[in-house]
Write a protein that holds these residues in place. Structure first.
Motif, short mmCIF file in Angstrom:
data_model
loop_
_atom_site.label_atom_id
_atom_site.label_comp_id
_atom_site.label_asym_id
_atom_site.label_seq_id
_atom_site.Cartn_x
_atom_site.Cartn_y
_atom_site.Cartn_z
N GLY A 176 0.79 -1.22 0.00
CA GLY A 176 0.00 0.00 0.00
C GLY A 176 0.82 1.27 0.00
O GLY A 176 0.25 2.36 0.04
N GLY A 177 2.15 1.16 -0.05
CA GLY A 177 3.00 2.34 -0.07
C GLY A 177 2.92 3.06 -1.41
O GLY A 177 2.74 2.43 -2.45
N LEU A 178 3.09 4.38 -1.38
CA LEU A 178 3.01 5.21 -2.59
C LEU A 178 4.39 5.74 -2.94
O LEU A 178 5.15 6.16 -2.07
N SER A 179 4.71 5.73 -4.24
CA SER A 179 6.00 6.23 -4.71
C SER A 179 5.85 6.74 -6.14
O SER A 179 4.77 6.65 -6.74
N ASN A 180 6.95 7.24 -6.69
CA ASN A 180 6.99 7.71 -8.08
C ASN A 180 5.90 8.74 -8.35
O ASN A 180 5.13 8.64 -9.31
N ARG A 181 5.86 9.76 -7.53
CA ARG A 181 4.86 10.82 -7.70
C ARG A 181 5.09 11.55 -9.02
O ARG A 181 6.22 11.85 -9.40
N ARG A 182 3.99 11.83 -9.73
CA ARG A 182 4.08 12.52 -11.01
C ARG A 182 2.77 13.22 -11.32
O ARG A 182 1.72 12.84 -10.80
N VAL A 183 2.84 14.24 -12.17
CA VAL A 183 1.62 14.94 -12.62
C VAL A 183 0.96 14.10 -13.69
O VAL A 183 1.57 13.80 -14.73
N TRP A 184 -0.28 13.71 -13.48
CA TRP A 184 -1.04 12.91 -14.44
C TRP A 184 -1.74 13.83 -15.45
O TRP A 184 -1.79 13.52 -16.64
N ALA A 185 -2.25 14.95 -14.97
CA ALA A 185 -2.86 15.97 -15.84
C ALA A 185 -2.85 17.30 -15.10
O ALA A 185 -3.06 17.34 -13.89
N SER A 186 -2.60 18.38 -15.83
CA SER A 186 -2.58 19.71 -15.24
C SER A 186 -3.61 20.59 -15.95
O SER A 186 -3.79 20.49 -17.17
N PHE A 187 -4.25 21.45 -15.17
CA PHE A 187 -5.26 22.36 -15.71
C PHE A 187 -4.82 23.82 -15.62
O PHE A 187 -5.64 24.73 -15.71
N ILE A 228 -15.62 17.19 -17.34
CA ILE A 228 -14.77 16.91 -18.49
C ILE A 228 -14.14 15.53 -18.36
O ILE A 228 -13.93 15.04 -17.26
N ARG A 229 -13.85 14.94 -19.50
CA ARG A 229 -13.15 13.66 -19.56
C ARG A 229 -11.77 13.92 -20.13
O ARG A 229 -11.64 14.50 -21.21
N VAL A 230 -10.74 13.53 -19.38
CA VAL A 230 -9.38 13.84 -19.79
C VAL A 230 -8.54 12.58 -19.88
O VAL A 230 -8.76 11.60 -19.16
N ALA A 231 -7.57 12.62 -20.78
CA ALA A 231 -6.58 11.56 -20.91
C ALA A 231 -5.35 11.93 -20.10
O ALA A 231 -5.14 13.10 -19.73
N GLU A 232 -4.51 10.92 -19.80
CA GLU A 232 -3.25 11.21 -19.14
C GLU A 232 -2.46 12.21 -19.98
O GLU A 232 -2.35 12.06 -21.19
N GLY A 233 -1.96 13.24 -19.34
CA GLY A 233 -1.31 14.34 -20.04
C GLY A 233 -2.18 15.58 -20.11
O GLY A 233 -1.68 16.68 -20.36
N ARG A 235 -5.15 16.07 -22.08
CA ARG A 235 -5.98 16.35 -23.26
C ARG A 235 -7.45 16.09 -22.92
O ARG A 235 -7.81 15.03 -22.40
N VAL A 236 -8.31 17.07 -23.23
CA VAL A 236 -9.73 16.95 -22.96
C VAL A 236 -10.39 16.15 -24.07
O VAL A 236 -10.31 16.52 -25.26
N LEU A 237 -11.04 15.05 -23.71
CA LEU A 237 -11.66 14.14 -24.67
C LEU A 237 -13.15 14.39 -24.84
O LEU A 237 -13.71 14.08 -25.88
N ASP A 238 -13.78 14.92 -23.81
CA ASP A 238 -15.23 15.12 -23.86
C ASP A 238 -15.62 16.14 -22.80
O ASP A 238 -14.90 16.33 -21.81
N ARG A 239 -16.75 16.79 -23.03
CA ARG A 239 -17.31 17.75 -22.08
C ARG A 239 -18.82 17.54 -22.00
O ARG A 239 -19.47 17.33 -23.03
N ILE A 240 -19.36 17.59 -20.78
CA ILE A 240 -20.80 17.52 -20.58
C ILE A 240 -21.22 18.72 -19.76
O ILE A 240 -20.84 18.85 -18.59
N PRO A 241 -21.97 19.65 -20.34
CA PRO A 241 -22.41 20.84 -19.60
C PRO A 241 -23.36 20.47 -18.46
O PRO A 241 -24.15 19.52 -18.57
N THR A 242 -23.29 21.24 -17.38
CA THR A 242 -24.18 21.03 -16.23
C THR A 242 -25.07 22.25 -15.97
O THR A 242 -25.54 22.47 -14.87
N GLY A 243 -25.28 23.06 -17.00
CA GLY A 243 -26.18 24.21 -16.88
C GLY A 243 -25.64 25.27 -15.95
O GLY A 243 -24.47 25.62 -16.00
N GLU A 244 -26.49 25.77 -15.09
CA GLU A 244 -26.10 26.84 -14.17
C GLU A 244 -25.33 26.33 -12.96
O GLU A 244 -24.80 27.12 -12.18
N LEU A 245 -25.29 25.03 -12.79
CA LEU A 245 -24.65 24.45 -11.61
C LEU A 245 -23.22 24.04 -11.89
O LEU A 245 -22.87 23.65 -13.00
#
Length: 294
Positions: A176-187, A228-233, A235-245
């Motif tokens: 359960g240990g965590l290592s190799n920290r990296r940015v998967w996606a940045s906005f 939004i649906r994003v790939a590693e890196g 890139r935005v693959l899809d968007r679904i609007p949620t109106g005013e919310l």
């Protein structure tokens, strides 16, 4: 444009949706409510946590774990609510989202400080709670660790660092240990550690997340009007609007795993907690089913 459907409304602050055993679970965290949506659409209250409810998950033996936010505890629901682990000695603010792996280990995020009480935004830790209830710091220096997922092989953990505007990945070892920290996606780049400045910038703030079978991640955004649906890196693959919310959390489920559940509310900074009660749980059908945990 995909059609959104409302399955629950007039909520104070819906969060933490989970598809489990053929039903949708979610919390209304300001009310401390843990809810399940029955097959007929009825929303049934399972428990009320006075400390506020957030992330949830299930151990292999069926134990239903829920985060109790403000008293900084991980609890189990049953005939009574029982404490699994007290995490106040490890974290700097209210507890937040969580993922529970097939091993029964839970990874729990937190605010880092009392933001609602006016304390400054402070980097914090991700805590691991093992099946025996012992708790350790799994990762440090995270900026508001929020939504968190495990890949199907449970060898990669991805966490949303909301106010660093990024998804961060770690390798997970057999203990359960965590290592190799990296940015998967940045906005984008956060202008500072000032909460108000980050929100005002208007950049996607990744909140709750959900992984799909193609390895992409659905990301909720409380300052935007979409998920939004994003790939590693990034890139935005899809968007679904949620109106005013704005959107605060997502989950994939349904009979084929292709129903995207969205917890929506007034956009961040525009909510009167417990007064507006404009929170909703929305559903929309997508092409790729969910994968991994939760």
């Amino acid at each position: 444009m995909p059609e959104l459907r409302v399955i629950a409304e007039k909520l104070a602050f819906p969060e933490g949706p989970r598809w489990h055993d053929g039903r949708l679970y979610f919390v209304d965290h300001l009310d401390g409510h843990v809810n399940v949506v029955e097959p007929d659409g009825t929303v049934r209250l399972l428990a009320t946590l006075p400390g506020g409810a957030s992330g949830m998950g299930w151990r292999p033996d069926g134990t239903h774990l829920v985060v109790s936010m403000h008293d900084q505890r991980l609890v189990a629901l049953g005939e009574q609510v029982t404490e699994v682990a007290a995490l106040g000695g490890l974290v700097g603010g209210p507890l937040n989202e969580m993922v529970v792996g097939g091993s029964g280990r839970a990874y729990v995020g937190n605010f880092g400080s009392d933001l609602t009480g006016g304390e400054p935004l402070t980097p914090t830790v991700l805590v691991r709670v093992d099946p025996d209830g012992s708790a350790v710091v799994a990762a440090e220096n995270l900026v508001f660790p929020n939504g968190v997922v495990l890949t199907p092989d449970e060898r990669t953990l991805i966490v949303a660092e909301s106010f660093a505007l990024r998804l961060t990945a770690f390798d997970v070892d057999e203990n359960g240990g965590l290592s190799n920290r990296r940015v998967w996606a940045s906005f984008g780049e956060a202008p500072s550690l000032d909460f108000g400045e980050i929100v005002a910038q208007g950049t996607t703030i990744p909140d709750g997340i959900a992984l799909d079978a193609e390895g992409a991640v659905w990301v909720s955004d409380p300052v935007g009007h979409e998920v939004i649906r994003v790939a590693e890196g990034g890139r935005v693959l899809d968007r679904i609007p949620t109106g005013e919310l704005g959107s605060y959390a997502v989950a994939l489920g349904g009979s084929e795993g292709r129903t995207l559940y969205i917890c929506a509310n007034a956009r961040l900074g525009r909510i009167e907690p417990g007064i507006d009660r404009c929170g909703q749980v929305l559903t929309v059908e997508v092409d790729v089913p969910g994968a991994g945990r939760p």
